[in-house]
Design an enzyme around this catalytic site. Structure first.
Site, PDB file in Angstrom:
ATOM      1  N   PHE A  56      47.960  43.559  38.680  1.00 20.59           N
ATOM      2  CA  PHE A  56      47.289  44.606  37.908  1.00 20.59           C
ATOM      3  C   PHE A  56      46.211  45.277  38.756  1.00 20.59           C
ATOM      4  CE2 PHE A  56      44.144  46.403  35.127  1.00 20.59           C
ATOM      5  CZ  PHE A  56      44.870  46.954  34.086  1.00 20.59           C
ATOM      6  N   ASP A  57      45.379  44.450  39.404  1.00 16.30           N
ATOM      7  CA  ASP A  57      44.312  44.993  40.251  1.00 16.30           C
ATOM      8  C   ASP A  57      44.871  45.905  41.339  1.00 16.30           C
ATOM      9  OD1 ASP A  57      42.219  43.802  38.911  1.00 16.30           O
ATOM     10  OD2 ASP A  57      42.161  42.032  40.203  1.00 16.30           O
ATOM     11  N   SER A 102      32.352  47.358  31.195  1.00 12.85           N
ATOM     12  CA  SER A 102      33.152  46.596  32.139  1.00 12.85           C
ATOM     13  C   SER A 102      32.310  46.337  33.381  1.00 12.85           C
ATOM     14  CB  SER A 102      34.419  47.375  32.472  1.00 12.85           C
ATOM     15  OG  SER A 102      35.245  46.614  33.304  1.00 12.85           O
ATOM     16  N   LYS A 134      32.477  34.056  37.349  1.00 11.00           N
ATOM     17  CA  LYS A 134      33.225  34.985  36.493  1.00 11.00           C
ATOM     18  C   LYS A 134      34.305  34.192  35.762  1.00 11.00           C
ATOM     19  CE  LYS A 134      35.582  39.429  36.483  1.00 11.00           C
ATOM     20  NZ  LYS A 134      36.767  38.939  35.756  1.00 11.00           N
ATOM     21  N   LYS A 312      24.329  40.134  39.602  1.00 13.81           N
ATOM     22  CA  LYS A 312      23.529  41.052  38.793  1.00 13.81           C
ATOM     23  C   LYS A 312      22.133  41.187  39.396  1.00 13.81           C
ATOM     24  CE  LYS A 312      25.845  39.577  34.510  1.00 13.81           C
ATOM     25  NZ  LYS A 312      25.669  38.916  33.191  1.00 13.81           N
ATOM     26  N   CYS A 455      68.920   3.487  50.909  1.00 10.25           N
ATOM     27  CA  CYS A 455      68.951   4.902  50.531  1.00 10.25           C
ATOM     28  C   CYS A 455      68.422   5.732  51.701  1.00 10.25           C
ATOM     29  CB  CYS A 455      68.101   5.145  49.293  1.00 10.25           C
ATOM     30  SG  CYS A 455      67.986   6.890  48.822  1.00 10.25           S
TER      31      CYS A 455
END
EC number: 6.5.1.2
Length: 710
Positions: A56-57, A102, A134, A312, A455
């Protein structure tokens, strides 16, 4: 899913600039816009995306690049300009008092640096930043009036969301009423709290298993599980799921104005809301880079999925000065980690036979690039796990690859399931030797091939294992070398290995030159075998492939009994009493020596000259006797094995988990959550220098330099 915003901010003065769009650009823009709108609908409304966040990005960035080149293509309803999506749903629409915006994204260090330069230029100088994880969940807006929860809404298009109050009230982390605290006694008359609802990773597999048992479609990943669990028409279903909340911001408020983002978090926590324990305020961009780098290597220590770090500006006054674009604040950005989850097709499910006979299904995938490498295979653990995950051959599946961890199938994208998808059927006989498969004992989840001696698959894996660094450390005898010995029938089992000679090796093309003479691989192998005969007893024990006997238990057995004969003759109770062994390992040792051909391997090795005793030497003081030490992170002067050996040689025990009984935790670079656990339990913590004090001067001296949290 993505934040629906792009890392590049277009200055207003450039909005009207640009060339006239070409017909190809218009066509591609229209195609991308339709695709992205459809995927937003599937993500936000149906909770059933059919592409990964990374895909999507990538498409959104392509659309943004087109709009940057041809600004005339940018319209208010473009996916680059929207927050989430305004789609019709079964829930009542409700307006947010303050818009839920957003975030712009940064995918590279350069994009993050460019954002910080703009921030500091507009702020008039350096600013402190708040860094937080996030969370990959579902955005939620909680509205409190006079301290009481009156509404909970999804983000929607940022202005209007869906009213999910009844469902959110059932989540244990969401307080129905906020409680004043001594530090923050006044609760605002109106307070919008922004957060993320997530599904804990630990409970995801159990949820899918339950859905599959009920004949329902499983979720592709924990994020989808969170969204699907919250958006249930029946709140009782939401209440039955272990949804959690973490809050990370505020919207509208009356009667309260925090001075910093970090102060708002302190207040929210004081009032009873769950904030993260992992946010940090750092003074500059270098601190941001350190935080991002730390969680890039420790993202899987977190209880929920994350896809990046949110940065931020901490002072609220500077946030106000910087303002926002039409979609996102200029004072915050999301730094996105490279994707560890991608979608690809499950082409088939095959099985592998390991050295102890365990038969393990694995996914054969359409090759896909993820976490820096191309993945074509992924683990599925066992047949029950295949059923629990609900995957069918032919499905589009979500796979995860975390660093060096083996790729894992998380679940199917059921919406893309083809009509010819088919269930996996576990084989009833060994695919390598044809022996009927069965559990080792009743109730075991794993099934095994009981033909342990002959085996071919088991023998090849055992030979490869005994040549490893933790055993005999035979350099030439890698996977190809082990297969070459068996394919040419040079050995019948590992017991023949140390009796090999040059004539036998000439029977395999792997060990000879084109002219038929002995190759360098053969010469090195014979030299390596001669050296390996003198390895320590504990390495011999590891090489024997006794279940549960790794280096730590092998060293304890060798130190206590001093010879393979003494270990063979010891009873289960005597073995169990050895520190570091215990009843499970003791039973496994007794079971191994009870098999005649196992004892034959030991006899052959001894006759060939392999050392089967540990010389009695003066071990010197054992100052760490009875103490448990945990090592976490990377040490400059010790590998993990060297650190463990140094502790064990002084009588200490090395474990992988911290408890109140842990004597010391040694912390190197990039430690995991064990360092946090040590702090919470007040266990003494040593850095590498302190670790050397522990080894050289003992525990009393180490306690003098250790750090213990108050």
């Amino acid at each position: 899913m993505p934040e629906d915003a792009i890392g590049q901010q277009v200055p207003p003065e450039q909005e009207a600039a640009g060339a006239e769009p070409t017909s190809a650009a218009r066509e591609r823009h229209a195609t991308l816009s339709l695709e992205l709108t459809e995927h937003q609908y599937r993500y936000y409304v149906l909770d059933a995306p059919t592409i990964s966040d990374a895909e999507f990005d990538e498409r959104l960035r392509e659309l943004a690049a087109l709009e940057a080149e041809f600004p005339a293509l940018r319209t208010p309803d473009s996916p680059t300009q929207r927050v989430g999506g305004a789609f019709s749903t079964d829930f009542t629409p409700v307006a947010h008092a303050e818009r839920m915006m957003s975030l712009d994204n940064a995918f590279t260090d350069e994009e993050l640096d460019a954002w910080a330069e703009r921030v500091e230029r507009d702020a008039g100088g350096p600013v402190p930043y708040l860094c937080e994880l996030k969370v990959d969940g579902l955005a939620i807006n909680l509205t409190y009036e006079r301290g009481r929860l009156v509404r909970a809404a999804t983000r929607g298009d940022g202005r209007t969301g869906e009213d999910v109050t009844a469902n959110v009230r059932s989540i244990r982390d969401v307080p129905a009423e906020l409680a004043p605290s001594a530090e923050f006694p006044e609760i605002p008359g109106l307070l919008e709290v922004r957060g993320e609802i997530y599904f804990p990773i630990a409970g995801f597999a159990d949820l899918n298993a339950g859905l599959v048992e009920q004949g329902k479609a499983p979720f592709a990943n924990p994020r989808n599980a969170a969204a699907g669990s919250l958006r249930q028409k029946d709140p009782r279903i939401t209440a039955s799921r272990p949804l959690r909340l973490v809050v990370h911001g505020i919207g509208a408020r009356q009667g309260w104005q925090p001075s910093t983002q970090s102060e708002s978090y302190a207040a929210l926590r004081a009032w009873g809301l769950p904030t993260s324990d992992r946010w940090r305020v750092v003074p500059d961009l270098a601190g941001v880079a350190e935080y991002i780098a730390h969680y890039a290597t420790h993202r899987h220590d977190v209880e929920h999925e994350i896809d990046g770090v949110v940065v931020k500006v901490d002072p609220v006054s500077i946030q106000g000065r910087l303002g926002s674009t039409s979609r996102a604040p200029r004072w915050a950005i999301a730094f996105k980690y490279p994707p560890e989850e991608v979608n690809t097709r499950l082409l088939d499910i095959d099985v592998n036979v390991g050295r102890t006979g365990r038969v393990t299904p694995f996914a054969v995938l359409e090759p896909v690039r993820v976490a820096g490498s191309t993945v074509a295979l992924a683990t599925l653990h066992n047949a029950r796990e295949v059923r629990r995950k609900g995957v069918l051959i032919g499905d589009t599946v979500v796979i995860r690859k975390a660093g060096d961890v083996i790729p894992e199938v998380l679940g199917p994208v059921v919406e893309l399931r083809p009509p010819d998808a088919r269930s996996f059927v576990m084989p009833s006989t060994c695919p390598c030797c044809g022996t009927p498969l069965a559990p080792a004992k009743e109730g075991d989840v794993d099934i095994r091939c009981p033909n342990t001696r002959s085996c071919p698959a088991q023998l090849r894996e055992r030979v490869f294992h005994l040549a490893g660094r933790g055993a005999f450390d035979i350099e030439v005898l890698g996977y190809k070398g082990a297969a070459a010995l068996l394919d040419a029938q040079i050995i019948t089992d590992e017991g023949d290995l140390f009796a090999l000679d040059a004539a036998q090796l000439t029977r395999s093309p792997f060990f000879v030159n084109k002219d038929g003479s002995l190759g360098s691989n053969a010469v090195k192998l014979l030299d390596n075998l001669t050296v390996a005969k003198e390895r320590e007893l504990w390495r011999v024990l590891v090489a024997l492939s006794i279940r549960h006997v790794g280096p730590t238990a092998a060293q304890a057995l060798a130190r206590h009994f001093r010879s393979i004969e003494a270990i063979d003759q010891a009873g289960e109770e005597e073995l169990s009493a050895v520190d570091g062994v215990g009843p499970t390992i003791a039973a496994s040792v007794r079971e191994w020596f009870a098999v005649a051909w196992h004892r034959e391997v030991v006899r052959k090795w001894a006759e060939a000259g392999v050392r089967m005793t540990e010389e009695a030497v003066d071990e010197g003081p054992r100052p760490l006797e009875g103490m448990t030490v945990v090592v976490t992170g990377t040490l400059a002067g010790f590998s993990r094995d060297q650190a463990a050996e140094a502790i064990q040689s002084r009588g200490g025990k090395v474990t992988g988990s911290v408890s109140k009984k842990t004597a010391f935790v040694v912390v190197g670079e990039n430690p995991g959550t064990k360092a946090d656990k040590a702090a919470s339990l007040k266990v003494p913590v040593l850095d590498e220098e302190g670790f050397r004090v522990l080894l050289d001067a003992g525990p009393d001296a180490a306690r003098e330099v250790a750090r213990v949290e108050d």
